[in-house]
Structure formats: structure tokens, C-alpha cells
Design an enzyme around this catalytic site. Structure first.
Site, PDB file in Angstrom:
ATOM      1  N   HIS A  11      -6.643  -0.005  -5.608  1.00 46.51           N
ATOM      2  CA  HIS A  11      -5.368  -0.420  -5.919  1.00 46.51           C
ATOM      3  C   HIS A  11      -5.560  -1.736  -6.911  1.00 46.51           C
ATOM      4  O   HIS A  11      -6.477  -2.114  -7.091  1.00 46.51           O
ATOM      5  CB  HIS A  11      -4.719  -1.281  -4.733  1.00 46.51           C
ATOM      6  CG  HIS A  11      -4.182  -0.087  -3.760  1.00 46.51           C
ATOM      7  ND1 HIS A  11      -3.187  -0.280  -2.803  1.00 46.51           N
ATOM      8  CD2 HIS A  11      -4.661   1.494  -3.650  1.00 46.51           C
ATOM      9  CE1 HIS A  11      -3.228   0.790  -2.154  1.00 46.51           C
ATOM     10  NE2 HIS A  11      -3.814   1.863  -2.645  1.00 46.51           N
ATOM     11  N   CYS A  41      -3.876  -4.279   0.862  1.00 44.73           N
ATOM     12  CA  CYS A  41      -4.029  -5.511  -0.142  1.00 44.73           C
ATOM     13  C   CYS A  41      -3.549  -6.547   0.459  1.00 44.73           C
ATOM     14  O   CYS A  41      -4.073  -7.762   0.007  1.00 44.73           O
ATOM     15  CB  CYS A  41      -3.256  -4.954  -1.403  1.00 44.73           C
ATOM     16  SG  CYS A  41      -3.654  -3.523  -2.403  1.00 44.73           S
ATOM     17  N   CYS A  54       0.631  -3.530  -0.337  1.00 47.52           N
ATOM     18  CA  CYS A  54       0.503  -2.627   0.802  1.00 47.52           C
ATOM     19  C   CYS A  54      -0.371  -3.428   2.067  1.00 47.52           C
ATOM     20  O   CYS A  54      -0.806  -4.514   1.725  1.00 47.52           O
ATOM     21  CB  CYS A  54      -0.212  -1.433   0.483  1.00 47.52           C
ATOM     22  SG  CYS A  54      -1.843  -1.525   0.439  1.00 47.52           S
ATOM     23  N   GLU A 103      -4.282  -4.851  -7.137  1.00 47.15           N
ATOM     24  CA  GLU A 103      -4.612  -6.208  -6.381  1.00 47.15           C
ATOM     25  C   GLU A 103      -6.392  -6.071  -6.065  1.00 47.15           C
ATOM     26  O   GLU A 103      -6.755  -7.136  -6.303  1.00 47.15           O
ATOM     27  CB  GLU A 103      -3.978  -6.164  -5.161  1.00 47.15           C
ATOM     28  CG  GLU A 103      -2.313  -6.419  -5.337  1.00 47.15           C
ATOM     29  CD  GLU A 103      -1.875  -5.004  -5.133  1.00 47.15           C
ATOM     30  OE1 GLU A 103      -2.415  -3.822  -5.593  1.00 47.15           O
ATOM     31  OE2 GLU A 103      -0.876  -4.832  -4.313  1.00 47.15           O
TER      32      GLU A 103
END
Length: 149
Positions: free
Chosen positions: A53, A86, A83, A55
Site C-alpha cells: 500500500h 496501514c 486501512c 502508506e
């Protein structure tokens, strides 16, 4: 000290991710002195990695740049509400401030869903600012998914 948003860089990373066929999410880590340490867009498909992801990738690169497993005093700008995975990583990295654009009612882990930072087991809670460039972030996501339907 004057506030400077780095959401424009996160949006640029999100747009670049979309051109690669990735869900358009972008993230930027800014150091305590205001310099951009790292930026990334989603690469889950490209890297064949469910943890890639935006992040996570940006925080990994920022940690490498600082030579530390912690990002104390750093800010994270991301175009979509993080999410749960993260959000947990943000806590582990000790991010000082989290700025995000669009909320994520389906998969969010900050203001919706499991609300990771509200749990007693969460050892560090960043300052949270939501809604920065939310309309543009949401439009990118909606356009991306509409084109796939």
C-alpha cells in the site's frame, strides 16, 4: 510556523498509480523540518505484494532514508483513509500527524471500521486531520473504479 500541505504530491502519486493499473492511492512522508522524505503510490499488483500500500511503501522508504525504524516527528499525507494494516503500521512507526483525503467506509481503519487508534492496545496515536483534498481524492477513486465496470 506556517502549515504547508503536501497533499498535492500524494495526489500526483495516486494518479501515477492509476496509470499503472493500481488503485489510485498516494502517500507522502514529511520530516520534522518539512522536507519530503519519501513518496509512493500503491504497488500491490505491480509488486505482487498485498502489503504494498502507498502508506507502507512511503514509510519504508522514509525509515530507510532516516536509518531508523521510527518516524518520530514525521507527518504522513495519504489520499485515502488508511486501512487497518496501514493504521497499525502508522502507530508502530510513531508518525506524529496523519493527514488524509477521502474517507473509506468499506475498508477504512481510522474513522471507520475497526478504528485502530481507539484500541487500548494501540501504543501511539497520531494527530489526525481528515478531509484534505477529499473531493479530488474521491473523484480519482470513483473514476478509476467506474472505468473498470
Amino acid at each position: 510556523m506556517t502549515f504547508t500541505s503536501h497533499m498535492d504530491l500524494a495526489l500526483a502519486e495516486a494518479r501515477a498509480a492509476a496509470t499503472r493499473g493500481e488503485v489510485p492511492v498516494g502517500a507522502v512522508v514529511v520530516g520534522p523540518d518539512g522536507q519530503v522524505l519519501a513518496k509512493a503510490g500503491n504497488r500491490t499488483r505491480e509488486d505482487h505484494d498485498p502489503t504494498a500500500h502507498a502508506e507502507i511503501l512511503a514509510m519504508r522508504a522514509a525509515c530507510a532514508a532516516l536509518g531508523s525504524e521510527r518516524l518520530v516527528g514525521c507527518d504522513l499525507y495519504v489520499t485515502l483513509e488508511p486501512c487497518p494494516m496501514c493504521a497499525s503500521a502508522i502507530s508502530q512507526a510513531r508518525i506524529a500527524r496523519l493527514y488524509y483525503g477521502a474517507g473509506d467506509p468499506k475498508s477504512g481503519g481510522v474513522a471507520q471500521g475497526p478504528r485502530v487508534f481507539a484500541h487500548a492496545q494501540c501504543h501511539h496515536v497520531p494527530e489526525i486531520y481528515d478531509g484534505l483534498a477529499a473531493a479530488e481524492s474521491e473523484a480519482l477513486l470513483k473514476g478509476f473504479f467506474a472505468a473498470r465496470r
